[in-house]
Design a protein around this motif. Structure first.
Motif, mmCIF file in Angstrom:
data_model
loop_
_atom_site.group_PDB
_atom_site.id
_atom_site.type_symbol
_atom_site.label_atom_id
_atom_site.label_comp_id
_atom_site.label_asym_id
_atom_site.label_seq_id
_atom_site.Cartn_x
_atom_site.Cartn_y
_atom_site.Cartn_z
ATOM 1 N N ALA A 1 0.835 -1.212 0.000
ATOM 2 C CA ALA A 1 0.000 0.000 0.000
ATOM 3 C C ALA A 1 0.868 1.260 0.000
ATOM 4 N N THR A 2 1.978 1.238 0.755
ATOM 5 C CA THR A 2 2.831 2.432 0.777
ATOM 6 C C THR A 2 3.480 2.664 -0.587
ATOM 7 N N LYS A 3 3.698 1.583 -1.320
ATOM 8 C CA LYS A 3 4.342 1.729 -2.634
ATOM 9 C C LYS A 3 3.329 2.107 -3.719
ATOM 10 N N LEU A 4 2.108 1.536 -3.642
ATOM 11 C CA LEU A 4 1.161 1.707 -4.749
ATOM 12 C C LEU A 4 0.068 2.745 -4.471
ATOM 13 N N ALA A 5 -0.418 2.793 -3.229
ATOM 14 C CA ALA A 5 -1.532 3.719 -2.946
ATOM 15 C C ALA A 5 -1.434 4.217 -1.502
ATOM 16 N N GLY B 1 1.600 -19.856 2.490
ATOM 17 C CA GLY B 1 0.795 -18.662 2.203
ATOM 18 C C GLY B 1 1.584 -17.387 2.423
ATOM 19 N N VAL B 2 2.440 -17.375 3.445
ATOM 20 C CA VAL B 2 3.277 -16.190 3.701
ATOM 21 C C VAL B 2 4.196 -15.959 2.505
ATOM 22 N N LEU B 3 4.830 -17.047 2.052
ATOM 23 C CA LEU B 3 5.704 -16.934 0.879
ATOM 24 C C LEU B 3 4.890 -16.529 -0.351
ATOM 25 N N GLY B 4 3.716 -17.183 -0.506
ATOM 26 C CA GLY B 4 2.866 -16.913 -1.672
ATOM 27 C C GLY B 4 2.427 -15.468 -1.734
ATOM 28 N N SER B 5 2.029 -14.905 -0.591
ATOM 29 C CA SER B 5 1.551 -13.516 -0.613
ATOM 30 C C SER B 5 2.711 -12.557 -0.875
ATOM 31 N N ALA B 6 3.911 -12.896 -0.382
ATOM 32 C CA ALA B 6 5.079 -12.049 -0.661
ATOM 33 C C ALA B 6 5.421 -12.102 -2.157
ATOM 34 N N VAL B 7 5.300 -13.297 -2.732
ATOM 35 C CA VAL B 7 5.556 -13.448 -4.175
ATOM 36 C C VAL B 7 4.499 -12.680 -4.973
ATOM 37 N N ALA B 8 3.240 -12.797 -4.547
ATOM 38 C CA ALA B 8 2.153 -12.081 -5.233
ATOM 39 C C ALA B 8 2.378 -10.568 -5.160
ATOM 40 N N ALA B 9 2.828 -10.102 -3.978
ATOM 41 C CA ALA B 9 3.106 -8.667 -3.825
ATOM 42 C C ALA B 9 4.231 -8.253 -4.779
ATOM 43 N N GLY B 10 5.241 -9.098 -4.895
ATOM 44 C CA GLY B 10 6.349 -8.810 -5.805
ATOM 45 C C GLY B 10 5.875 -8.735 -7.250
ATOM 46 N N ILE B 11 4.955 -9.645 -7.605
ATOM 47 C CA ILE B 11 4.425 -9.645 -8.980
ATOM 48 C C ILE B 11 3.635 -8.359 -9.238
ATOM 49 N N LEU B 12 2.799 -7.969 -8.258
ATOM 50 C CA LEU B 12 2.018 -6.737 -8.419
ATOM 51 C C LEU B 12 2.942 -5.521 -8.513
ATOM 52 N N LEU B 13 3.994 -5.515 -7.703
ATOM 53 C CA LEU B 13 4.949 -4.392 -7.760
ATOM 54 C C LEU B 13 5.645 -4.337 -9.117
ATOM 55 N N ALA B 14 6.005 -5.524 -9.620
ATOM 56 C CA ALA B 14 6.732 -5.583 -10.890
ATOM 57 C C ALA B 14 5.840 -5.175 -12.060
ATOM 58 N N LEU B 15 4.561 -5.570 -12.008
ATOM 59 C CA LEU B 15 3.681 -5.331 -13.150
ATOM 60 C C LEU B 15 2.917 -4.010 -13.072
ATOM 61 N N VAL B 16 2.592 -3.563 -11.848
ATOM 62 C CA VAL B 16 1.752 -2.364 -11.715
ATOM 63 C C VAL B 16 2.546 -1.175 -11.160
ATOM 64 N N GLY B 17 3.522 -1.455 -10.304
ATOM 65 C CA GLY B 17 4.224 -0.371 -9.603
ATOM 66 C C GLY B 17 5.104 0.478 -10.500
#
Lengths: 376, 94
Positions: free
Chosen positions: A156-160, A360-376
């Protein structure tokens, strides 16, 4: 008389605006949930108090030069606090159950569907007058489905950053509500017989495996998803401190004092974002609603994935452990264990559910990385 | 409306790309655990912590003090006989 008037004008009573009063009440509600209901008290208590402090008229806590201003900009905007907390979470995580039964990583992956599916909901809300979410906003909101507070705050701090307060409140509120939200979904998607399934005992995991695992995760992140290295890297550092056995003092500090101190400041900093103008709008309602949707989809996806794996696996898999794929460690694993025990009093699923839980902890961190890479 | 449709398309792309990446990443990790870590577990098992047996140490200390093993055996036998006799006495009274 002039002095009296001046004194009156300097009081809080003379300067209160309705929005500030409402936000102070919101802060009190958070304090109530923390103290009376024991809902994520470690974070909701400083967050609620931060909300009260930031809405004091004339005190300037969140204005340039104010205490909360520096906490937010120094620790949260920079991403330092969420990352330090992630290091502490890594130091508290035992990957033994996951290494013993690596298939559970797929359950952690499936539960991330909640994150990406919620993107549609956030964008659909643009049809509501007064709501205007960009793809960045939608991504920051959707990460609530990962059920991981530090990851949600980091993204959230990075995207919104303007939505940080609502996103953090929604993320931690729903994490606290895991025992209420998940069981109905788990029961609805499984049969009585499936809930009774007993799983084989996990094999013992050696120290070498536990030491090599965080290093391997970090290496893979460096190779394939460098955008996720801040989160995954700190997580792996904390985990390596725990498992290597030569820095017990550091591991203990990270697990206790450091994470506690950081949690106080993180809570206060997030609370400082609960100002009337940032929180009291229709977008917040939308975020709270989307958070629940994201959580529910994540839980359902994990359970459905576990059901599918059970059909094709040689060893039985209880579908309930799929619900633990939404991180929320260790609450989600405890819920899986509890629902399993209701169906079969001799069925202890806790250790089996810890596998998908840490996945799930790893998965959500990976998902966050993907969102940062694609949207950020 | 067109803008909204475009956002939906982008969200759809993110959904597919994101889930494929998450599954691929964690799938690679599964392969790694099943191959490399499993081999490491066999090659480097945890060392079994052995507790030191008590008797050899005692014998060693007796030997170090210059007491013959025969004397130690005789005393041990006498003590055990004495214990047996005294432990049977309460039962015999019944």
């Amino acid at each position: 008389m002039d002095s009296l008037t001046k004194l009156w004008l300097s009081t809080g009573l003379a300067n209160f605006e309705s929005g500030q009063v409402i936000m102070m009440v919101v802060g009190c509600v958070l304090l109530y949930l923390a103290i009376a209901r024991n809902f994520e008290p470690l974070l909701l208590l400083p967050m609620g108090f931060g909300a009260i402090l930031t809405n004091i008229p004339g005190a300037g806590f969140s204005e340039a030069g104010g205490f909360l201003y520096y906490i937010y900009h120094g620790g949260i905007e920079t991403g330092i606090f969420p990352l330090v907390i992630f290091m502490g979470v890594g130091a508290m995580t035992d990957f033994g159950a996951l290494i013993a039964n690596p298939k559970t990583l797929f359950l952690g992956a499936a539960a991330q569907t909640g994150i990406f599916a919620t993107l549609f909901g956030a964008i659909a809300l643009n049809a509501v007058p007064g709501i205007e979410f960009t793809l960045k906003d939608a991504s920051a909101i959707a990460i609530i489905g990962g059920a991981d507070g530090p990851t949600a705050i980091f993204l959230a701090t990075k995207l919104a950053p303007e939505l940080l307060g609502a996103i953090a409140v929604a993320a931690y509120s729903y994490m606290a509500l895991v025992p209420i939200i998940q069981p109905p979904i788990m029961r609805a998607l499984t049969t009585e017989d499936e809930r009774k399934i007993e799983m084989a005992q996990l094999r013992p995991v050696t120290k070498v495996e536990k030491v090599v695992f965080p290093l391997a995760v970090l290496l893979m992140t460096i190779f394939f998803l460098p955008a996720a290295t801040p989160l995954v890297g700190m997580f792996c550092l904390g985990n390596l401190m725990r498992e290597c056995g030569v820095v017990d003092r550091l591991s203990s500090t990270v697990q206790n004092e450091l994470i506690n101190i950081t949690t106080i400041f993180l809570g206060l900093g997030v609370g400082s974002k609960l100002s009337a103008e940032a929180f009291l709008n229709i977008e917040t309602l939308g975020i709270l609603a989307l958070g629940a949707v994201a959580f529910s989809i994540g839980t359902a996806s994990g359970v459905l994935m576990a059901k599918t794996m059970n059909k094709f696996s040689k060893v039985p898999i209880n579908p309930l452990i799929g619900a633990a794929g939404v991180s929320a460690v260790p609450m989600a694993a405890r819920v899986a264990n509890k629902v399993g025990l209701e169906a079969n009093p001799h069925n202890f699923l806790l250790m089996h559910a810890m596998g998908p839980n840490v996945a799930g902890v790893l998965g959500s961190a990976v998902a966050a990385g993907i969102l940062l890479a694609l949207v950020g | 409306m067109e803008h909204l449709n475009q956002l939906f398309v982008e969200a759809g792309t993110l959904l597919v790309t994101g889930m494929v990446c998450v599954f691929a990443f964690l799938g690679l990790l599964v392969i790694f655990i099943n191959t490399v870590l499993a081999k490491l577990a066999i090659k480097f098992p945890d060392a079994v912590v052995q507790t030191k047996p008590q008797r050899p140490t005692k014998q060693k200390s007796y030997a170090a003090k210059g007491i013959s093993p025969n004397v130690v055996a005789a005393i041990t036998s006498a003590v055990s006989q004495y214990r047996q006799q005294h432990s049977q006495q309460p039962n015999s009274k019944k």
